[in-house]
Design a protein around this motif. Structure first.
Motif, short mmCIF file in Angstrom:
data_model
loop_
_atom_site.label_atom_id
_atom_site.label_comp_id
_atom_site.label_asym_id
_atom_site.label_seq_id
_atom_site.Cartn_x
_atom_site.Cartn_y
_atom_site.Cartn_z
N LEU A 21 0.68 -0.76 -0.14
CA LEU A 21 0.13 0.03 0.00
C LEU A 21 0.90 1.05 0.13
N PHE A 22 1.49 1.15 0.61
CA PHE A 22 2.35 2.22 0.79
C PHE A 22 2.20 2.90 -0.52
N ASP A 23 2.42 2.48 -1.85
CA ASP A 23 2.41 3.34 -3.08
C ASP A 23 1.64 2.59 -3.96
N PHE A 24 0.88 1.84 -3.75
CA PHE A 24 0.01 1.18 -5.04
C PHE A 24 -1.49 0.56 -4.09
N SER A 25 -2.05 -0.22 -5.03
CA SER A 25 -3.39 -0.64 -4.30
C SER A 25 -3.20 -2.11 -3.46
N ILE A 26 -1.99 -2.32 -3.24
CA ILE A 26 -2.02 -3.49 -2.33
C ILE A 26 -2.24 -3.20 -0.83
N GLU A 27 -3.00 -3.76 -0.02
CA GLU A 27 -3.26 -3.27 1.02
C GLU A 27 -2.32 -3.87 2.26
N SER A 28 -2.01 -5.01 1.92
CA SER A 28 -0.87 -5.73 3.26
C SER A 28 -0.26 -6.95 2.34
N THR A 29 0.91 -7.10 2.87
CA THR A 29 1.66 -8.23 2.26
C THR A 29 2.06 -9.39 3.13
N LEU A 30 1.56 -10.71 2.77
CA LEU A 30 1.81 -11.93 3.54
C LEU A 30 2.47 -12.80 2.43
N MET A 31 3.69 -13.51 2.98
CA MET A 31 4.38 -14.43 1.95
C MET A 31 5.27 -15.22 2.87
N TYR A 32 5.52 -16.38 2.42
CA TYR A 32 6.48 -17.33 2.82
C TYR A 32 7.35 -17.67 1.70
N PRO A 33 8.78 -17.49 2.04
CA PRO A 33 9.66 -17.78 0.99
C PRO A 33 9.63 -19.24 0.86
N LEU A 34 9.96 -19.54 -0.70
CA LEU A 34 9.93 -20.90 -1.01
C LEU A 34 11.28 -21.74 -0.43
N GLY A 35 10.79 -22.88 0.00
CA GLY A 35 12.16 -23.60 0.61
C GLY A 35 12.86 -23.97 -0.50
N CYS A 36 14.17 -24.47 0.12
CA CYS A 36 15.35 -24.63 -1.03
C CYS A 36 15.12 -26.28 -1.49
N SER A 37 15.56 -26.52 -2.55
CA SER A 37 15.92 -27.96 -2.70
C SER A 37 17.26 -28.19 -2.84
N SER A 38 17.66 -29.42 -2.17
CA SER A 38 19.11 -29.71 -2.40
C SER A 38 19.49 -29.98 -3.81
N LYS A 39 18.53 -30.06 -4.62
CA LYS A 39 18.96 -30.64 -6.14
C LYS A 39 18.99 -29.31 -6.94
N ILE A 40 18.37 -28.13 -6.46
CA ILE A 40 18.74 -26.92 -7.15
C ILE A 40 19.05 -25.67 -6.48
N PRO A 41 20.24 -25.45 -6.46
CA PRO A 41 20.91 -24.26 -5.66
C PRO A 41 20.45 -22.87 -6.37
N SER A 42 20.22 -22.80 -7.66
CA SER A 42 19.78 -21.72 -8.43
C SER A 42 18.94 -22.13 -9.57
N LYS A 183 -1.12 -26.25 -4.67
CA LYS A 183 -0.08 -27.40 -4.03
C LYS A 183 1.11 -26.38 -3.53
N LEU A 184 1.43 -25.45 -4.38
CA LEU A 184 2.85 -24.75 -4.19
C LEU A 184 2.79 -23.77 -3.09
N ASN A 185 1.53 -23.49 -2.80
CA ASN A 185 1.33 -22.43 -1.74
C ASN A 185 0.50 -22.88 -0.81
N GLY A 186 0.58 -24.15 -0.23
CA GLY A 186 -0.33 -24.69 0.77
C GLY A 186 -0.67 -23.86 1.88
N ASN A 187 0.22 -23.16 2.41
CA ASN A 187 0.26 -22.16 3.62
C ASN A 187 -0.71 -21.32 3.44
N LEU A 188 -1.05 -20.74 2.25
CA LEU A 188 -1.99 -19.53 1.84
C LEU A 188 -3.27 -20.00 1.08
N THR A 189 -3.38 -21.32 0.83
CA THR A 189 -4.46 -21.63 0.00
C THR A 189 -5.10 -22.73 0.62
#
Length: 610
Positions: A21-42, A183-189
């Motif tokens: 919000l601070f400067d556009f129409s999003i009211e608030s932010t909720l996020m969980y960083p995607l956990g790392c996979s040992s198979k894919i460093p980048s 499936k990828l966003n189980g915490n939020l969906t």
């Protein structure tokens, strides 16, 4: 919660975004960083940038990428963008996940959350101490959440939910599979039918042709973009010619003709029209009998065209100016049109709330691509100014009785929105800078830009975008369990009480670790964990109170603060109980003050802060 986890929460790793919000129409932010996979460093991934008027060159600068890494995408008749970035697994202050880092030079008046919202669509991962270390002129690292997927031929888009979005619409927009998003966003969906503005989702998509540059490879994207631009410009030119002819044929007003002749004005015109339509729609939905709609001319005259000398405050939601309207001093908050979410959030709440301890909204206005909220003016500024370095800010330190009175006033304001309104509201950003003082040091709760409606029921817990607010005031369940209840306000008010007693800020530098911050909450916990609680409290009391306060009442307020700061929300008192206990403390403090009237030294010290 284990001691180590509690320390983690109380120190610098609480994650919050005051929603932009601070400067556009999003009211608030909720996020969980995607956990790392040992198979894919980048990997290569995409950040979805919500358009707010930045050019591609400006976006490339903020994201530290080449312009060729930015691709447009149409969302609800407007152009947003996909930014291709290299995504890497890394540890960001104790949080292991996939991130992309870019650099940002801090400007005067910037806030971390405001920058995240305006330039990075609310996708920056923030640690609690970062806002306090956000110094103009410094170049800081912005950690943007991104994702790598183990599924071959898939990449992740970091997407921030916009107004009216649904999961199925997001899937259609990005040509993604709905079940894979869930499936990828189980915490939020957990409830796929409910997503909120500002939530940050990871969307798995098929690999695209746009990629972050790698050594030895070239891409033909500039040709594609160039061709698209030529076609777009030709289309716009034909449209401009058509509008000019129609304008002349129908002899429309000169303002419209001027817009048609200016390409840049034409571009902003269509965007502003959408925002103005939303403004009219929002205002029409608000039932108001007491509030006045002012014209832009009146607002400009009241503030001398928003002269810098009239500025009295600035934050993530806008700039506040002092002005005079109809012979009354007022405070006018100037907000960008893109901040309509906060504007309407505050407007809708304050149009329905009228209480002596809640800042009164007098009216509103719009014009010149801005929105304006007009409030009663509070002559003594914020409680924060009176507690932290008050002399430097032109104030005398508050006496104990004045502090007790402020505590009662603020508690009554919060109690009112919790228990005495037709609908129950949670403020979500209670802090000393949002408690304002009038000429007689009476207190009022202000800034309802993050306020949310909750049901009155035995089970009022709401899973929502709770990670908003201010570092040091966030309740543990907000980060741990995503609860949003009236008890989250109680926790924040417990921090305010701690500030009144100790004079310390909600986040303070750790003497043993100068580069880190510790929470005032941890100080209060420590005081009530030792055997000599009274001695521990006396060691932490505000130096301006020593020798001129009733320690028994100070102890009671500190004890009440500890109760409000209980880790378990169920163990925190309701605000009506807090009001009762503070009223008793105030009564006893006034009696104590009266008994000392024979001691002119102590009494005169107290009077200075009344």
């Amino acid at each position: 919660m284990s001691p180590s986890n509690l320390h983690y929460f109380l120190s610098v790793t609480t994650i919050i975004f005051a929603g932009f919000l601070f400067d556009f129409s999003i009211e608030s932010t909720l996020m969980y960083p995607l956990g790392c996979s040992s198979k894919i460093p980048s990997c290569n991934s995409y950040l979805y940038h919500i358009s707010n008027g930045l050019s591609i060159e400006e976006m490339a600068n903020f994201y530290s990428v080449n312009a060729s890494q930015i691709q447009s995408i149409t969302h609800d008749a407007k152009l947003d963008y996909l930014v291709s970035v290299p995504c890497t697994c890394k540890d960001v202050n104790g949080t292991l996940g996939y991130f992309y880092d870019t650099l940002y030079t801090v400007k005067p008046g910037d806030t971390y959350a405001g920058v995240s919202g305006e330039f990075y669509s609310g996708q920056a991962w923030m640690i609690a101490a970062e806002e306090q270390l956000f110094v103009a002129g410094d170049m800081i690292t912005i950690h943007l959440v991104c994702g790598c997927l183990e599924v071959e031929n898939q990449e992740a888009v970091t997407y921030t939910v916009q107004d009216r979005d649904t999961l199925s619409q997001i899937a259609e927009l990005l040509s993604a599979n709905l079940s894979e998003i869930e499936k990828l966003n189980g915490n939020l969906t957990q409830n796929p039918n409910f997503i909120d503005i500002g939530w940050v989702l990871f969307v798995p998509i098929g690999k695209r042709k746009i990629q972050a540059p790698k050594a030895g490879k070239r891409h033909n994207l500039p040709i594609i973009i160039g061709t698209s631009l030529v076609v777009t410009l030709l289309s716009m030119s034909m449209l401009v010619l058509f509008l000019i002819r129609r304008n002349r044929n129908h002899r429309k007003n000169r303002d419209l003709e001027a817009v048609n002749k200016s390409p840049s004005a034409k571009k902003s015109s269509s965007q502003n029209q959408l925002l103005q339509d939303k403004y009219m729609e929002g205002v029409a939905s608000i039932e108001s009998e007491r509030h006045v709609t002012y014209s832009l001319e009146e607002i400009n005259e009241a503030t001398n065209n928003f002269d810098e000398s009239r500025k009295i405050g600035q934050g993530g939601y806008g700039t506040v100016y002092i002005g005079v309207l109809k012979e009354q001093e007022v405070a006018i908050k100037k907000m960008k049109f893109s901040q309509s979410k906060e504007f309407f959030a505050e407007l809708k709440v304050l149009c329905k709330i009228h209480h002596i301890n809640v800042l009164e909204l007098l009216g509103y206005a719009r014009g010149d691509n801005h929105l304006y909220l007009i409030y009663e003016y509070m002559q003594n500024g914020s409680l924060n100014d009176h507690l932290h370095d008050p002399v430097l800010k032109g104030h005398s330190p508050l006496s104990w009785t004045a502090r007790a009175n402020v505590a009662v006033d603020a508690a009554r304001g919060i109690e009112y929105i919790h228990d005495h309104t037709k609908a129950r509201y949670v403020h979500r950003d209670i802090k000393t800078s949002n408690i304002l003082l009038d000429q007689r040091l009476g207190a009022k709760v202000a800034d309802f830009g993050l306020a949310r409606l909750v049901e009155r029921s035995n089970k009022e817990d709401v899973v929502a975008t709770c990670l908003v607010g201010t570092p040091g005031y966030i309740a543990p369940e907000c980060a741990r369990e995503l609860q949003m209840t009236s008890k989250t306000d109680v926790f924040a008010f417990g921090v305010v009480l701690a500030e009144l007693v100790t004079g310390q800020r909600a986040l303070i530098r750790d003497n043993q670790e100068p580069n880190e911050m510790k929470s005032l909450v941890s100080v209060i916990y420590t005081i009530f964990q030792v055997t000599d609680k009274q001695g521990a409290l006396e060691a932490n009391i505000d130096g301006n109170l020593r020798g001129s306060c009733p320690m028994e009442e100070v102890y009671k307020m500190a004890e009440l603060s500890r109760q409000c700061l209980s880790e378990d929300p169920m163990n925190r008192p309701e605000m009506r109980e807090v009001v009762q206990k503070l009223s008793q403390i105030l009564t006893s403090s006034i009696e104590w003050e009266a008994s000392l009237r024979g001691n002119s030294r102590v009494f005169s010290r107290m009077l200075k802060g009344r």
